[in-house]
Design an enzyme around this catalytic site. Sequence first.
Site, short mmCIF file in Angstrom:
data_model
loop_
_atom_site.label_atom_id
_atom_site.label_comp_id
_atom_site.label_asym_id
_atom_site.label_seq_id
_atom_site.Cartn_x
_atom_site.Cartn_y
_atom_site.Cartn_z
N ARG A 56 0.77 -1.29 0.02
CA ARG A 56 0.09 0.10 -0.03
C ARG A 56 0.96 1.14 -0.01
O ARG A 56 0.54 2.23 -0.75
CB ARG A 56 -0.98 0.16 1.41
CG ARG A 56 -2.16 -0.34 1.02
CD ARG A 56 -2.77 -0.93 2.30
NE ARG A 56 -2.15 -1.85 2.71
CZ ARG A 56 -2.04 -3.24 2.19
NH1 ARG A 56 -2.90 -3.65 1.32
NH2 ARG A 56 -1.48 -4.08 2.66
N THR A 57 1.71 1.28 0.91
CA THR A 57 2.56 2.48 0.97
C THR A 57 3.26 2.83 -0.28
O THR A 57 3.15 4.14 -1.03
CB THR A 57 3.45 2.32 2.23
OG1 THR A 57 2.80 2.28 3.43
CG2 THR A 57 4.46 4.01 2.36
N LYS A 85 25.31 -4.55 -2.16
CA LYS A 85 26.82 -4.45 -2.46
C LYS A 85 27.47 -3.78 -1.06
O LYS A 85 28.49 -3.17 -1.02
CB LYS A 85 27.17 -3.44 -3.64
CG LYS A 85 26.67 -4.22 -4.89
CD LYS A 85 26.89 -3.40 -6.26
CE LYS A 85 26.45 -4.03 -7.58
NZ LYS A 85 26.40 -2.94 -8.39
N ARG A 106 11.50 3.60 2.96
CA ARG A 106 11.11 2.47 4.06
C ARG A 106 12.08 1.68 4.39
O ARG A 106 12.97 1.32 3.68
CB ARG A 106 9.89 1.54 3.45
CG ARG A 106 9.71 0.40 4.66
CD ARG A 106 8.30 -0.24 4.28
NE ARG A 106 7.37 0.61 4.72
CZ ARG A 106 5.99 0.16 4.70
NH1 ARG A 106 5.64 -1.16 4.35
NH2 ARG A 106 5.14 0.67 5.04
N HIS A 134 5.43 6.06 11.35
CA HIS A 134 4.84 5.96 9.81
C HIS A 134 3.78 7.21 9.70
O HIS A 134 2.54 7.07 9.50
CB HIS A 134 4.14 4.57 9.80
CG HIS A 134 3.77 4.37 8.29
ND1 HIS A 134 3.86 5.23 7.05
CD2 HIS A 134 3.36 3.18 7.86
CE1 HIS A 134 3.64 4.52 5.98
NE2 HIS A 134 3.22 3.23 6.37
#
Lengths: 308, 161
Positions: A56-57, A85, A106, A134
């Site tokens: 969703r985000t 890496k 995120r 959030h």
Amino acid sequence: MGIQGKSLIAPDDFTVEEIQTVISTAKEMMEVGPDAYRGLCADKILATLFYEPSTRTRLSFESAMLRMGGSVLGFGDANTSSVAKGESIADTVRVISHYADIAVMRHHKEGAPKLAAQYATIPVINGGDGGHQHPTQTLTDLLTVEICKGKLDEQVVAICGDLKFGRTVHSLIKTLTRLSIKKLILISPEELALPSYLRRELEQKGANMEEYTCLDEVIEVVDVLYMTRIQRERFFNEADYQRLKDTYILDARKLERAKQDMIIMHPLPRNNEIAYEVDDDPRAKYFEQAKCGVYARMALMSLQLGVL
Amino acid sequence: MRGVCPDGFDVFAVRGAIMMMQVTSISEGIVLDHITSGNGLKIFSKLNLAGLDHPVVLLMNVPSQRLGRKDIIKIQNIKDIDLAMIGLVDPSTTVNVISGGKIISKHKVGIPEVVRGLFKCSNPRCVTNSDTYAEPCFRLVDAESREYACEYCEETTRYRF
């Protein structure tokens, strides 16, 4: 300074007035419809830096930018980027700052978006950091309440489930205590109660707050019921998760005692905490909430980019 | 027998077996006074004073009218030390800055409001525990329990030495 050029890492990065500006802008966008904003970000690029899975985000951010005519680049899996890496967050965002006009991150590490904002030269939005914060979900939640219930100061808001690791909950609670609500009710098992730093903050603010371990005890007085998922990925111990995961299950029987105009919210995804039979109840607003997420993010980014 | 060191520290030998030290005033540097007895060694260790190129003296269990017993640290030629670390270990410590053989400033260190890079965040999920760019930084939330909130994850860490 205003919102233009500003990062949003925690909800208190924005003043109450700035939060209200985002909500009122999002509400207007929703009422007018997305077509009216099709060219708003025509020359803008959003970077989506998702070190942790998201549906969703990430998609709502991408949808928001695409609906405003902008472009999107980034990654949805850290293993497909230079992170695999061993590239540091600081290096990644310093490079991304040349490629995009705004970034959403995120990360499973708490505080990672704050670190990113310290090195980026473009606004950074926290799309969720571990079990911490959030803030754009909070903007979504506030918009949903405004649309479905009206004035926030007349609502008894109950938040139920994982209050310890629930980042959506942390951001929402922080913000609700800055805005005036009638009462805040927290419902969780003792093991998943609010983290101490947040509890201290609420106590210092003198928040009108009550705590329970049983949803049935209070459901009849609630105006806004915010359910949350017990998050398996936050537990170090699988046995603890198994023991707590089904502590709260909202079903049709429980809802019989709830107010007829109560609304049920959930940041999604859900597991067992809301039975599927509840989806047909007109009080269930979690899919409308997901829709609000696009408009909240459209409003936020357009204000941060200074295109409105 | 008596030997005189160049920075004001006099060394005595009694009957060739027991060594005693008479510590005289320093002309330039810092004297950490009123250290709670037992904390001097901790401060000495935390500040890594053994690694300095200048003379340093740690006096333990010195008689004190106010404290009964106290520790004292004298550091010759150094005036810039980490006061935050001293405040974390023993906020009752008095810092005397010496210049030209005179005390030019004197103050209690107190518990630091902001601490940067001196201890780790207790939250294993905090970015400061995995990313070298994220220097742990804390602000004091409870002086009595010495609890600090992390600038990155906001979790509370209680400082213990």
